[in-house]
Scaffold this active site. Sequence first.
Site, mmCIF file in Angstrom:
data_model
loop_
_atom_site.group_PDB
_atom_site.id
_atom_site.type_symbol
_atom_site.label_atom_id
_atom_site.label_comp_id
_atom_site.label_asym_id
_atom_site.label_seq_id
_atom_site.Cartn_x
_atom_site.Cartn_y
_atom_site.Cartn_z
ATOM 1 N N ARG A 37 -1.678 1.205 1.360
ATOM 2 C CA ARG A 37 -0.809 1.495 0.214
ATOM 3 C C ARG A 37 -1.167 2.808 -0.460
ATOM 4 O O ARG A 37 -1.117 2.914 -1.690
ATOM 5 C CB ARG A 37 -0.892 0.373 -0.837
ATOM 6 C CG ARG A 37 -0.372 -0.969 -0.369
ATOM 7 C CD ARG A 37 1.068 -1.175 -0.775
ATOM 8 N NE ARG A 37 1.547 -2.446 -0.279
ATOM 9 C CZ ARG A 37 1.690 -3.529 -1.020
ATOM 10 N NH1 ARG A 37 1.414 -3.482 -2.303
ATOM 11 N NH2 ARG A 37 2.124 -4.629 -0.482
ATOM 12 N N ARG A 41 1.985 3.044 -6.705
ATOM 13 C CA ARG A 41 2.122 3.128 -8.157
ATOM 14 C C ARG A 41 0.934 3.697 -8.902
ATOM 15 O O ARG A 41 1.027 3.960 -10.095
ATOM 16 C CB ARG A 41 2.454 1.732 -8.709
ATOM 17 C CG ARG A 41 3.854 1.292 -8.353
ATOM 18 C CD ARG A 41 4.022 -0.179 -8.571
ATOM 19 N NE ARG A 41 3.125 -0.896 -7.675
ATOM 20 C CZ ARG A 41 3.022 -2.214 -7.631
ATOM 21 N NH1 ARG A 41 3.721 -2.958 -8.459
ATOM 22 N NH2 ARG A 41 2.203 -2.802 -6.781
ATOM 23 N N ARG A 50 10.034 6.890 -8.464
ATOM 24 C CA ARG A 50 10.543 5.522 -8.627
ATOM 25 C C ARG A 50 11.362 5.346 -9.900
ATOM 26 O O ARG A 50 12.168 4.420 -10.006
ATOM 27 C CB ARG A 50 9.383 4.526 -8.584
ATOM 28 C CG ARG A 50 8.885 4.230 -7.177
ATOM 29 C CD ARG A 50 9.801 3.295 -6.390
ATOM 30 N NE ARG A 50 9.626 1.908 -6.818
ATOM 31 C CZ ARG A 50 10.494 1.243 -7.543
ATOM 32 N NH1 ARG A 50 11.615 1.803 -7.935
ATOM 33 N NH2 ARG A 50 10.256 -0.004 -7.882
ATOM 34 N N ASP A 86 8.391 -0.986 3.819
ATOM 35 C CA ASP A 86 7.865 -2.307 3.480
ATOM 36 C C ASP A 86 8.100 -3.232 4.656
ATOM 37 O O ASP A 86 9.021 -3.017 5.446
ATOM 38 C CB ASP A 86 8.552 -2.867 2.231
ATOM 39 C CG ASP A 86 7.731 -4.014 1.641
ATOM 40 O OD1 ASP A 86 6.798 -3.738 0.865
ATOM 41 O OD2 ASP A 86 7.997 -5.178 1.980
ATOM 42 N N TYR A 165 7.850 -15.254 4.436
ATOM 43 C CA TYR A 165 8.620 -14.655 3.325
ATOM 44 C C TYR A 165 10.073 -15.113 3.342
ATOM 45 O O TYR A 165 10.678 -15.361 2.302
ATOM 46 C CB TYR A 165 8.549 -13.130 3.388
ATOM 47 C CG TYR A 165 7.419 -12.581 2.556
ATOM 48 C CD1 TYR A 165 7.559 -12.382 1.182
ATOM 49 C CD2 TYR A 165 6.190 -12.277 3.124
ATOM 50 C CE1 TYR A 165 6.520 -11.904 0.408
ATOM 51 C CE2 TYR A 165 5.143 -11.796 2.369
ATOM 52 C CZ TYR A 165 5.312 -11.616 1.011
ATOM 53 O OH TYR A 165 4.274 -11.152 0.251
HETATM 54 O O1 CP3 Z 1 0.474 1.380 2.990
HETATM 55 C C1 CP3 Z 1 1.398 2.133 2.616
HETATM 56 O O2 CP3 Z 1 1.219 3.062 1.799
HETATM 57 C C2 CP3 Z 1 2.770 1.955 3.238
HETATM 58 C C3 CP3 Z 1 3.707 1.238 2.451
HETATM 59 C C4 CP3 Z 1 3.621 -0.279 2.353
HETATM 60 C C5 CP3 Z 1 4.188 -0.973 1.252
HETATM 61 N N1 CP3 Z 1 4.086 -2.315 1.510
HETATM 62 C C6 CP3 Z 1 4.795 -0.327 0.079
HETATM 63 C C7 CP3 Z 1 4.987 -1.114 -1.153
HETATM 64 C C8 CP3 Z 1 3.123 -1.246 3.245
HETATM 65 C C9 CP3 Z 1 2.368 -1.046 4.542
HETATM 66 C C10 CP3 Z 1 3.442 -2.523 2.701
HETATM 67 C C11 CP3 Z 1 3.101 -3.790 3.401
HETATM 68 C C12 CP3 Z 1 3.449 -5.071 2.787
HETATM 69 N N2 CP3 Z 1 4.508 -5.331 1.969
HETATM 70 C C13 CP3 Z 1 2.752 -6.287 3.007
HETATM 71 C C14 CP3 Z 1 1.550 -6.475 3.898
HETATM 72 C C15 CP3 Z 1 0.294 -6.030 3.236
HETATM 73 C C16 CP3 Z 1 -0.138 -6.841 2.075
HETATM 74 O O3 CP3 Z 1 -0.081 -6.320 0.954
HETATM 75 O O4 CP3 Z 1 -0.531 -8.007 2.273
HETATM 76 C C17 CP3 Z 1 3.400 -7.280 2.264
HETATM 77 C C18 CP3 Z 1 2.991 -8.724 2.176
HETATM 78 C C19 CP3 Z 1 4.510 -6.669 1.618
HETATM 79 C C20 CP3 Z 1 5.520 -7.296 0.726
HETATM 80 C C21 CP3 Z 1 5.426 -6.728 -0.623
HETATM 81 N N3 CP3 Z 1 5.929 -5.493 -1.002
HETATM 82 C C22 CP3 Z 1 4.850 -7.326 -1.768
HETATM 83 C C23 CP3 Z 1 4.191 -8.673 -1.803
HETATM 84 C C24 CP3 Z 1 5.014 -6.432 -2.824
HETATM 85 C C25 CP3 Z 1 4.681 -6.681 -4.270
HETATM 86 C C26 CP3 Z 1 3.234 -6.513 -4.528
HETATM 87 C C27 CP3 Z 1 3.012 -5.312 -5.374
HETATM 88 O O5 CP3 Z 1 2.001 -4.641 -5.150
HETATM 89 O O6 CP3 Z 1 3.821 -5.070 -6.279
HETATM 90 C C28 CP3 Z 1 5.656 -5.279 -2.324
HETATM 91 C C29 CP3 Z 1 5.998 -4.070 -3.089
HETATM 92 C C30 CP3 Z 1 5.533 -2.750 -2.567
HETATM 93 N N4 CP3 Z 1 5.436 -2.401 -1.260
HETATM 94 C C31 CP3 Z 1 5.159 -1.645 -3.372
HETATM 95 C C32 CP3 Z 1 4.812 -0.611 -2.494
HETATM 96 C C33 CP3 Z 1 4.370 0.785 -2.850
HETATM 97 C C34 CP3 Z 1 5.185 -1.587 -4.898
HETATM 98 C C35 CP3 Z 1 6.584 -1.737 -5.384
HETATM 99 C C36 CP3 Z 1 7.128 -0.607 -6.225
HETATM 100 O O7 CP3 Z 1 6.879 0.587 -5.967
HETATM 101 O O8 CP3 Z 1 7.880 -0.911 -7.141
#
Ligand code: CP3
Length: 348
Positions: A37, A41, A50, A86, A165
């Site tokens: 990630r 944020r 964003r 994502d 999911y």
């Molecule tokens: O690693 C990176 O920089 C690449 C981008 C990436 C995101 N999500 C961006 C993201 C990757 C590789 C993911 C993987 C992902 N997404 C997983 C597997 C890894 C893990 O965390 O277990 C899962 C389960 C998801 C589903 C997901 N997306 C969740 C549960 C959430 C909410 C959690 C949170 O941190 O808010 C997201 C949102 C998300 N995905 C954000 C980002 C940058 C934040 C949302 C935003 O910018 O508003």
Amino acid sequence: STGDEQLQKEFPPLKNNLILRACRGEKIERVPIWIMRQAGRYLPEYLSIRSQHSFFDVCRTPSICCEVTLQPLRRFDLDAAIIFSDILVVPQALGMQVDMIAKEGPRFAHPLNVPADIKTSIDRNKKASIELKYVYDAITLTRHTLDGRCPLIGFSGAPWTLMSYMIEGKGSETHAKAKKWLYTYVEDSHDLLQFLTHFIIDYLVEQVCAGAQLLQLFESHCVRDLLSRRQIPHVPLIIFAKDAHYALDELCSSSFDVVGLDWTITRKQIRTLREKYPNITLQGNLDPCALYASQNDLEKMIKQMIEIFGTKNYIANLGHGIYPDANIDNVKYFVDTIHRISKDIIKN
Ligand code: CP3
């Protein structure tokens, strides 16, 4: 928009292939590092984008996706970029509505409750090559824009993670609803996992064709299936299976090049894995919370980490995604200190 010219597949030569060499167990001058990630944020420049675009708009617009992917590389001396996206773009591609709710996370409008819902919610004729073209365009554009600075990682959620999911409709601690499917709707579950597996293989293959130089799979179930099909062109494959402490032996004995460890894996477990599987590259596993520590303490933890993993067959990373309130100075310190300490060890 991305013109055809930019999408041509002749990519600039790679100037930093440390991470690819680490995957192959080759000699390196310093330990490579990237951060799960790493675009997100905790970066004000990400929040600024964003504030103008929804999460999935960023994913769907190659120029913005490319910009966000490169943001962390302007601040930190990272050895890989990971395409901004994502894991839930896959259920979206299959026809399910997923929205990103601020401060909550992803939400499905209509999760799968019973097997009959699969027919109404999922269009089995959808092709990964078509539905997720925006991801491939973003990968190609980003690979060009990187100008060979470092490799670009593509990724996907693994079948069970995505199935969970799709049933839970959001993140879940227990996955109880999804696991209930495994026990009560055995055949339908198998069938869904099989379908997702095929779709994900196509998705990963397309990402490589578009320019991804490594792939990371999030989670573990059904990975055997993914690999037995041998359809993924030869780029290093990283498996990051969170909470898979019970399955590390299995992951290290399947055909992944890299096994990512979460931050709960102990030093003793890491030493055992190193002895048993000297040719597997390990990735991880600093506790994301360690970035709240003083730089003095952080340096000690980084030293310990390199001591345990060693410098060969090792990719430094956090043991889970970075938190939104991470200290940016400490992220930079983490990256630079991994490089500095490992360089010193390798020289002597
Ligand atoms: O690693 C990176 O920089 C690449 C981008 C990436 C995101 N999500 C961006 C993201 C990757 C590789 C993911 C993987 C992902 N997404 C997983 C597997 C890894 C893990 O965390 O277990 C899962 C389960 C998801 C589903 C997901 N997306 C969740 C549960 C959430 C909410 C959690 C949170 O941190 O808010 C997201 C949102 C998300 N995905 C954000 C980002 C940058 C934040 C949302 C935003 O910018 O508003």
